[in-house]
Design an enzyme around this catalytic site. Structure first.
Site, PDB file in Angstrom:
ATOM      1  N   GLN A 218      -2.319  -7.724  -1.780  1.00  0.00           N
ATOM      2  CA  GLN A 218      -1.430  -6.656  -2.228  1.00  0.00           C
ATOM      3  C   GLN A 218      -1.172  -6.893  -3.708  1.00  0.00           C
ATOM      4  O   GLN A 218      -0.288  -7.651  -4.088  1.00  0.00           O
ATOM      5  CB  GLN A 218      -0.149  -6.680  -1.397  1.00  0.00           C
ATOM      6  CG  GLN A 218      -0.420  -6.592   0.114  1.00  0.00           C
ATOM      7  CD  GLN A 218      -0.956  -5.231   0.545  1.00  0.00           C
ATOM      8  OE1 GLN A 218      -0.321  -4.210   0.311  1.00  0.00           O
ATOM      9  NE2 GLN A 218      -2.142  -5.215   1.158  1.00  0.00           N
TER      10      GLN A 218
ATOM     11  N   GLY B 246       6.889   1.351   3.319  1.00  0.00           N
ATOM     12  CA  GLY B 246       5.595   0.669   3.293  1.00  0.00           C
ATOM     13  C   GLY B 246       4.926   0.702   1.926  1.00  0.00           C
ATOM     14  O   GLY B 246       5.388   1.371   0.994  1.00  0.00           O
ATOM     15  N   HIS B 247       3.812   0.026   1.804  1.00  0.00           N
ATOM     16  CA  HIS B 247       3.124  -0.081   0.519  1.00  0.00           C
ATOM     17  C   HIS B 247       2.558   1.257   0.056  1.00  0.00           C
ATOM     18  O   HIS B 247       2.077   2.042   0.850  1.00  0.00           O
ATOM     19  CB  HIS B 247       2.042  -1.158   0.533  1.00  0.00           C
ATOM     20  CG  HIS B 247       1.035  -1.078   1.630  1.00  0.00           C
ATOM     21  ND1 HIS B 247       0.036  -2.008   1.758  1.00  0.00           N
ATOM     22  CD2 HIS B 247       0.882  -0.234   2.656  1.00  0.00           C
ATOM     23  CE1 HIS B 247      -0.689  -1.720   2.800  1.00  0.00           C
ATOM     24  NE2 HIS B 247      -0.200  -0.655   3.365  1.00  0.00           N
ATOM     25  N   ASN B 248       2.647   1.473  -1.233  1.00  0.00           N
ATOM     26  CA  ASN B 248       2.076   2.662  -1.891  1.00  0.00           C
ATOM     27  C   ASN B 248       2.744   3.973  -1.494  1.00  0.00           C
ATOM     28  O   ASN B 248       2.207   5.056  -1.749  1.00  0.00           O
ATOM     29  CB  ASN B 248       0.563   2.745  -1.645  1.00  0.00           C
ATOM     30  CG  ASN B 248      -0.160   1.587  -2.305  1.00  0.00           C
ATOM     31  OD1 ASN B 248      -0.466   0.589  -1.664  1.00  0.00           O
ATOM     32  ND2 ASN B 248      -0.363   1.701  -3.607  1.00  0.00           N
TER      33      ASN B 248
END
Lengths: 339, 339, 339
Positions: free
Chosen positions: A198, A239-241
């Site tokens: 990440q 969450g990511h992005n």
């Protein structure tokens, strides 16, 4: 702390309100039902209009149309709730945090803390991170590597910014929140999971607020982004992005899965979920505990779930839900043509 | 930190990939859409195949069947996502944690910290706990009594292991996670609750990962167990005496109630719940926000809930859900015989 | 720690139980299935009656009606689970926390810590807060301003009491919990959110227990209140100005929105939600992951949601749910008259 004292006329002048009736001292604020003669109450929700005749409040903030019905001192406001919020803030008494670094804090030699920032007890600040003037890093906070805390941010206590988290100005973060942890990126390789690195960060716009124990993962490639004035309640998972548009507010325990994009001025109810890679346009309301399973392109209110029932009746409906396709196909006009 | 530089041919050799086209330098990784001439991108999801013709990426990792359509330098992989994950890890730049105990950390005299372990600022380690070589106990972590942290574990920051938590090797735990708290065991005695003592512990297998603010209770009698390579996202709740099989992954905000047993290679969606004392067999997928109310003995995908609708339509369906048993009984062929 | 040893006759006398069969030493407790000859097991759930003939337990706690079927040493109890809980507590071995303030703790000069309280490493205590005799403030706890921690409270580790939190006696709080954060009070003003000041506090009655990473917001005007003996599991969210009645227990990941009032002796299932401003009367059971959308005035069990199905069948039922109003109107006797 000596409690501050104001006058109704002074408040009228300060906040651009019209005073009706005699001037009075205001020593504090309370609900209409509980306010006493030295306190200021407010009437915003018409549901509580009936309390106006009985309130003992010395001063009441209300709309022009409600002022007729009230014999006492009134501050007339276009939006009484906003006016009340501004007045109540005068009584808030936030603790002052003196500039400087507490001797128990641990600051990496490559980090930079502005002399006008406050770093509290047992905080630690990692390599290459920067804390701007007026910022508060409260007790027990952990700032990792390559983070930026903007001017006048407030990290109240035990907040973690792990890696590559960049906060704008005046961001307030409640205790226990974790920003910049690795997103949940996995690939299966020969029967074992491997982590997908990440490499991105988290960018938080000016005036955002992030609730207690909320978690915001850093991006895999590129950043997770909150635009300005986003308001997240407690125990939210981002969450990511993910990208969340300006002025969107999310209630407690809601969650957004990776790479989803939420628009501006959305209201996400408590416990609601939004699946990954979806797009939600501006001005969408999602009711509590609903699950968003497809992109939403039209502003409006959206829901899923079933109503609350007594358990005995619910069991009958629930059993029938499992038969629903069969029931529908047998109903007059049912069948495949039934879109 | 100087960013590392690799060559496509070097990466091919290192990870067993086939290089097609000319050799190039690789200074970093990015998505196909954003990668530049010195970056490496990847094509794993066929949905993005259309980006191949426009990408400016210097090198692309892809499958053999996609290589034909790409004129640039390509690294051909059986599983491009896995290959990309391995390559991206070269650019991850994890902070080095030197061996030793930070002077602000507090270690009980009966605890044992291996000289090759790292204990960060403001960490505390309780009686009889053991930290193995290569392990990282980050800033603000609290290790209680009778815990074991295995080789090369990483407790990133503000992690709590309360009592009788035993971690295998290479376990990674994100900030705010709490392992080994007392399970929620209550008995009602003459109108008051009494606690049922929670005498067990938590056992976490090798290569597990535990997300930010996730909680795992210790067992009442016997242990709560995560087998090897279990992956838990953020804000997950695992009750006492749960057992989770190897290689199972759970997404954020999901929860498992006490004494449930989850199989191997399961995928539990975000916000899903599993009731206590149930058994879920291997290779079960539970979709997001579903509630597992009975044991599952057949691999496959399982769901509950209703679809997202605009609120006005949803209200109509929801009102009818309450009448569902009556509607079904009146439908042609309806009634009790309708299993 | 030397494990304590008791005798069956001593336990009978201590807890008012009847011993049947010969006296035996008891070195520990276990489940019927796993107990050995020096351990005590229990039979509370009739479902496990079949284990009685095979158990190797030296002593079994059971009901009079089960004692006939058991040849070994038995302690007869009206409520075997309660008796077992009391006996098991003898083996719990809680770590002793010596009175005094750890040298690494930071205490504001205006705070007061009773000499018989324990304040652990890296704890901090803010202005005007008070810690009573016998209380434990564990490692990494942050107590803010104007808080009170009553006699014999236990804040295990990394607990935050932010502002105006008042705990009664014997309150136990697990790691990561945050009490007294600002409630989620917002008003929209000219396209931007402004905070509504949260001037109240949190009041927690005697004998309450609060789980790991649970969050309880302080009131806006007036307090958020937990009456005595309320039991909250992990990761629960309690909004501002909520009131929870005595002896109510809530399972993990449940949530109550602002200003809701929950009665006494309620049981709220895991992941359940209760909307704001509702009233729930005494002795209500809400099943797991249900959403309470209206006030409940009759004791009993309540539910929402749909049953778990294999995904293929579920998709069919879910598609039909969207058509439910149309299906119902076409069903014999359907239509608007169908309440």
């Amino acid at each position: 702390m000596n409690a501050p004292v104001f006058t109704a006329s002074g408040l009228a002048q300060r906040f651009g309100l019209a005073l009706r009736g005699e001037d009075r001292e205001v020593h504090g604020v309370a609900t209409l039902a509980e306010a006493g003669p030295t306190q200021l109450g407010f009437l915003a929700n018409p549901r509580y209009r009936g309390q106006l005749s009985q309130t003992r409040a010395g001063v009441v903030v209300l709309r022009a149309e409600d002022a007729e019905a009230f014999a006492g001192s009134a501050l007339v406001a276009r939006d009484p709730y906003v006016a009340f919020a501004r007045i109540a803030a005068l009584f808030e008494g936030r603790p002052a945090r003196a500039a400087g670094i507490h001797p128990s804090a641990v600051v990496d030699p490559t980090a930079h803390v502005d002399p006008a920032a406050h770093v509290g007890p047992h905080a630690s600040i990692g390599a290459r991170s920067r804390i701007a003037a007026g910022a508060v890093v409260g007790p027990g906070c952990v700032i990792g590597e390559d983070c930026e805390v903007g001017e006048d941010c407030e990290l109240q206590a035990r907040v973690t910014l792990l890696t590559r988290v960049r906060l704008g100005k005046r961001v307030r973060i409640l205790p226990g929140a974790v920003l910049g942890g690795a997103g949940f990126g996995l690939a299966m390789d020969a029967g074992h999971w491997i982590n997908v690195p990440q490499l991105g960060g988290v960018v938080v716009g000016d005036d955002c607020e992030i609730g207690a124990n909320t978690t915001i993962d850093r991006g895999a490639l590129g950043d997770t982004v909150l635009e300005e004035d986003v308001r997240l309640d407690n125990q939210i998972q981002i969450g990511h992005n993910v990208r969340i548009g300006a002025h969107t507010a999310m209630a407690g325990c809601s969650a957004v899965a990776g790479s989803a994009r939420i628009g501006r001025y959305c209201l996400i109810g408590g416990g609601a979920g939004i699946l990954g890679h979806l797009e939600v346009c501006d001005r969408v309301v999602v009711t509590a505990m609903s699950l968003v399973t497809h992109s939403i392109r039209t502003p409006g209110e959206y829901s899923s779930g079933t109503p609350l029932m007594d358990n005995r009746s619910w069991r009958k409906s629930a059993a029938r839900f499992k038969q629903l396709d069969r029931i529908a196909r047998r109903a007059p006009g049912g069948g495949k043509d039934d879109e």
